[in-house]
Design a protein around this motif. Structure first.
Motif, PDB file in Angstrom:
ATOM      1  N   TYR A   1       3.049  11.151   6.120  1.00  0.00           N
ATOM      2  CA  TYR A   1       3.318  11.037   7.559  1.00  0.00           C
ATOM      3  C   TYR A   1       2.247  11.737   8.383  1.00  0.00           C
ATOM      4  N   ARG A   2       1.839  12.911   7.946  1.00  0.00           N
ATOM      5  CA  ARG A   2       0.819  13.646   8.696  1.00  0.00           C
ATOM      6  C   ARG A   2      -0.524  12.911   8.661  1.00  0.00           C
TER       7      ARG A   2
ATOM      8  N   GLN B   1       1.044   0.486  11.133  1.00  0.00           N
ATOM      9  CA  GLN B   1       2.361   0.355  10.503  1.00  0.00           C
ATOM     10  C   GLN B   1       2.489   1.389   9.383  1.00  0.00           C
ATOM     11  N   LEU B   2       3.644   2.056   9.336  1.00  0.00           N
ATOM     12  CA  LEU B   2       3.898   3.089   8.333  1.00  0.00           C
ATOM     13  C   LEU B   2       5.187   2.762   7.590  1.00  0.00           C
ATOM     14  N   LYS B   3       5.104   2.563   6.282  1.00  0.00           N
ATOM     15  CA  LYS B   3       6.271   2.198   5.475  1.00  0.00           C
ATOM     16  C   LYS B   3       6.332   3.119   4.255  1.00  0.00           C
ATOM     17  N   ILE B   4       6.975   4.261   4.431  1.00  0.00           N
ATOM     18  CA  ILE B   4       6.995   5.275   3.361  1.00  0.00           C
ATOM     19  C   ILE B   4       8.401   5.788   3.077  1.00  0.00           C
TER      20      ILE B   4
ATOM     21  N   PHE C   1      -3.942  -5.284  12.403  1.00  0.00           N
ATOM     22  CA  PHE C   1      -3.090  -4.149  12.030  1.00  0.00           C
ATOM     23  C   PHE C   1      -3.739  -3.294  10.950  1.00  0.00           C
ATOM     24  N   ILE C   2      -3.221  -2.073  10.854  1.00  0.00           N
ATOM     25  CA  ILE C   2      -3.510  -1.138   9.752  1.00  0.00           C
ATOM     26  C   ILE C   2      -2.169  -0.718   9.176  1.00  0.00           C
ATOM     27  N   GLU C   3      -2.066  -0.686   7.862  1.00  0.00           N
ATOM     28  CA  GLU C   3      -0.776  -0.352   7.245  1.00  0.00           C
ATOM     29  C   GLU C   3      -0.961   0.679   6.138  1.00  0.00           C
ATOM     30  N   LEU C   4      -0.128   1.707   6.170  1.00  0.00           N
ATOM     31  CA  LEU C   4      -0.023   2.697   5.092  1.00  0.00           C
ATOM     32  C   LEU C   4       1.387   2.579   4.525  1.00  0.00           C
TER      33      LEU C   4
END
Length: 638
Positions: free
Chosen positions: A343-344, A361-364, A398-401
């Motif tokens: 997240y950081r 986009q963040l999917k963790i 988009f950018i996705e992690l």
């Protein structure tokens, strides 16, 4: 090596084995035949005695006069084999019985008679007064008067059996002795040169190629001796050539190691020399931001800071690659919250992506309750490299992690983290070369976007160092997906609330009521550190080297000591050891290393010397602020 019987032993066995077998066969046949002959001889003797006695016993049977038969039986009983003589009439009544011991007929004699070999003959009376024609025509009348029984002892057979066995054994031993002697002589003659050859080959196997064997045999063995000597000569020559090349390689390796050491020393020196002025440049620019600037001046400062950060990033990439190449990268493994760490990292790129008009986009959520054990700093470095490239090469979209896979298997968590973008993509022919050092997809990339081409090379090697795999899937015009697969020790915990991004690290309004000793020899770095510390409300004392720092520690008490490492007169390591060894108010004071040397494992050396923490130059105000918060007592924060 497993060893069996020697050639000499086999030769002896080959010579003695057939002889032993033939001797056993012949001895068995000889013993059997001779024992059979002895028994036949005894049977013939017994039958002959019985017939002779029967031919003279007819008158005794008719008259019953013992004096007629006794002299003859006494003569017969003197024979050592004759034990019993008995005469019976036709009705089976015993008329006469005598043994060589002159015992009567009782139970003991019955037992003894059971151990004898018995022979019998009929007692016949011929009518000698018959007509002459009838007599010579064998028509004379015959009358059976009784029967003679002779008991012979088997001691004769037993004695002869023993003699036969003894003779057979003696003959067998003589045959074995003669055969053994022949086998020993012939075996020694055959096996001795073979044994010498074997010893020669064994010495050659151990590396002694100067050994030679005598060429004194004939036939195949002589040819073998010549062949072994020829082989030894060829190997000796080959070893001399190989030794020459080895010595050349050793010299080349020593020269390479010397060059490599010189390169390492050069990088260590250049690291310090480059990062020291960078600390001054970036530090002064940060301090300038705290002054009253016009909008145009502030823009200039921001541009200069961005360029300085970019230059520092290039320096760090080169140093990291050199560390990996030298094998100096050491992982600091510990458990950390993977969800919070990801997240950081995402929050640090979200603002940059949004400023470029990209959807981040963040999917963790799949790892929301998981702590994993690895080097968090190196994992974040990999993700920062991948996300930095994604932002750099994506103009729209988009950018996705995301954590795309998480499976628990025993004590390990198999996790796959993906950085995906909708950027320009990579051609299939270039997918492998992008992980090579100083390589990019094409030359225009460097001209347009900048960079050294080290980021992906460093990332792959760091992932490999952590026991994972880094692979890429990409297509021109669609985008790229970099996937990091790890298998890590884990532990579970309750779901934690996500941290508020940058609420701690960006809040540098705290004021510290603390007394700090700054040990620094560079005047520019002195100004930068003093201004930053003063801005945080810290009261500072300054020492130009380790000796001054020790003297000040004897006179005053400090809440923290910021210690440079490379200084004239006395470096930071030695000064720290002396401060820790002396009794006084600063024996337990936190000592923080400040250094621009990031090539070697400086942090480990600092901790070993007695320091508490490490801050690399050039450092930012935020980094110094976090360091003060971490080590100064909370009471000193106002």
């Amino acid at each position: 090596m497993k060893k069996g019987w020697s050639l000499y032993t086999r030769t002896l066995l080959l010579g003695l084995g057939p002889v032993l077998l033939v001797s056993l066969i012949l001895s068995s046949y000889f013993i059997h035949a001779r024992i059979k002959d002895v028994k036949q001889e005894l049977d013939n003797k017994g039958q002959l005695i019985a017939v002779q006695l029967a031919s003279t016993a007819d008158y005794f049977v008719l008259t019953g006069n013992n004096s007629i038969i006794s002299p003859l039986t006494r003569v017969l009983l003197e024979d050592k084999d004759v034990e019993f003589i008995e005469i019976e009439d036709m009705s089976g009544s015993l008329l006469f019985s005598q043994s060589d011991q002159d015992i009567g007929i009782d139970q003991s004699s019955d037992d003894m008679k059971g151990l004898l070999r018995w022979f019998q003959a009929d007692i016949i009376q011929y009518n000698v007064l018959a007509d002459e024609e009838d007599w010579f025509g064998h028509s004379a009348e015959e009358k059976v008067l009784g029967q003679v029984r002779i008991g012979l002892s088997e001691a004769f057979i037993i004695e002869r059996q023993q003699e036969i066995l003894l003779h057979a054994i003696l003959i067998g031993c003589m045959a074995m002795l003669i055969s053994g002697l022949i086998a020993w002589l012939s075996g020694a003659k055959i096996s001795r040169p073979i044994t010498v050859l074997s010893e020669t080959v064994e010495k050659m196997r151990e590396g002694d190629y100067s050994v030679r064997t005598h060429e004194n045999a004939s036939g195949e063995v002589g040819q073998l001796q010549v062949g072994v000597n020829t082989l030894a000569g060829a190997l000796q020559k080959s070893e001399e050539i190989q030794q020459h090349y080895v010595e050349s390689l050793i010299k080349a390796r020593e020269a390479s190691e010397a060059a490599n050491k010189a390169k390492s020393e050069f990088l260590a020196v250049m690291t310090h020399e480059l990062r020291t002025p960078m600390n001054g440049v970036l530090g002064m620019l940060q301090l300038m931001q705290t002054t009253d600037l016009s909008e145009e001046q502030n823009d200039y400062v921001e541009t200069a800071l961005t360029s300085g950060d970019h230059l520092l990033g290039l320096i760090n990439d080169i140093l990291d690659f050199s560390k990996i190449e030298q094998g100096n990268i050491e992982l600091e493994t510990r458990f950390f919250n993977l969800h919070e760490s990801l997240y950081r990292v995402a929050e640090s790129f979200k603002v940059v992506a949004q400023a470029k008009g990209l959807d981040f986009q963040l999917k963790i959520d799949e790892v929301s309750n998981l702590d994993v054990k690895t080097d968090e700093t190196r994992m974040r470095q990999v993700l920062v490299n991948l996300l930095g490239n994604a932002v750099k090469f994506t103009d729209s979209g988009f950018i996705e992690l995301a954590v795309v896979s998480m499976k628990i298997q025993g004590d390990l968590a198999n996790i796959e983290i993906m950085v995906k973008d909708s950027g320009k993509g990579i051609g299939k022919e270039n997918l492998n070369r992008i992980f090579d050092a100083f390589q990019q997809e094409d030359a225009s990339i460097s001209r347009r976007y900048g960079g050294t081409g080290l980021g992906l090379a460093i990332s792959r090697q760091l992932v490999d160092k952590m026991g994972g795999q880094l692979r890429v899937e990409s297509e021109i015009g669609i985008g790229s997906a970099f996937k990091c697969a790890f298998s890590l020790p884990y532990r579970e915990h309750g779901k934690r609330q996500l941290p508020v991004a940058d609420t701690v690290t960006n809040d540098i309004s705290d004021s510290f009521n603390a007394h700090v000793l700054l040990v620094e020899d560079n005047e520019v770095n002195q100004k930068v550190a003093l201004r930053m510390l003063t801005h945080f409300g810290v009261q500072c004392e300054l020492a130009a080297d380790g000796i001054e720092a020790i003297e000040l520690c004897k006179k005053q008490s400090f809440d923290m000591i910021l210690m440079d490492l490379q200084m004239p007169n006395m470096d930071g390591y030695e000064a720290t050891k002396i401060i820790r060894s002396q009794d006084g108010s600063n024996k337990e004071t936190p000592i923080i290393a400040l250094t621009a040397n990031a090539f070697h494992d400086v942090k480990g050396e600092c901790l070993k010397a007695g320091m508490n923490d490490f801050l690399a130059k050039p450092y930012k105000k935020i980094g110094l602020h976090d360091l003060l918060r971490r080590w100064l007592n909370e009471k000193s924060i106002s």
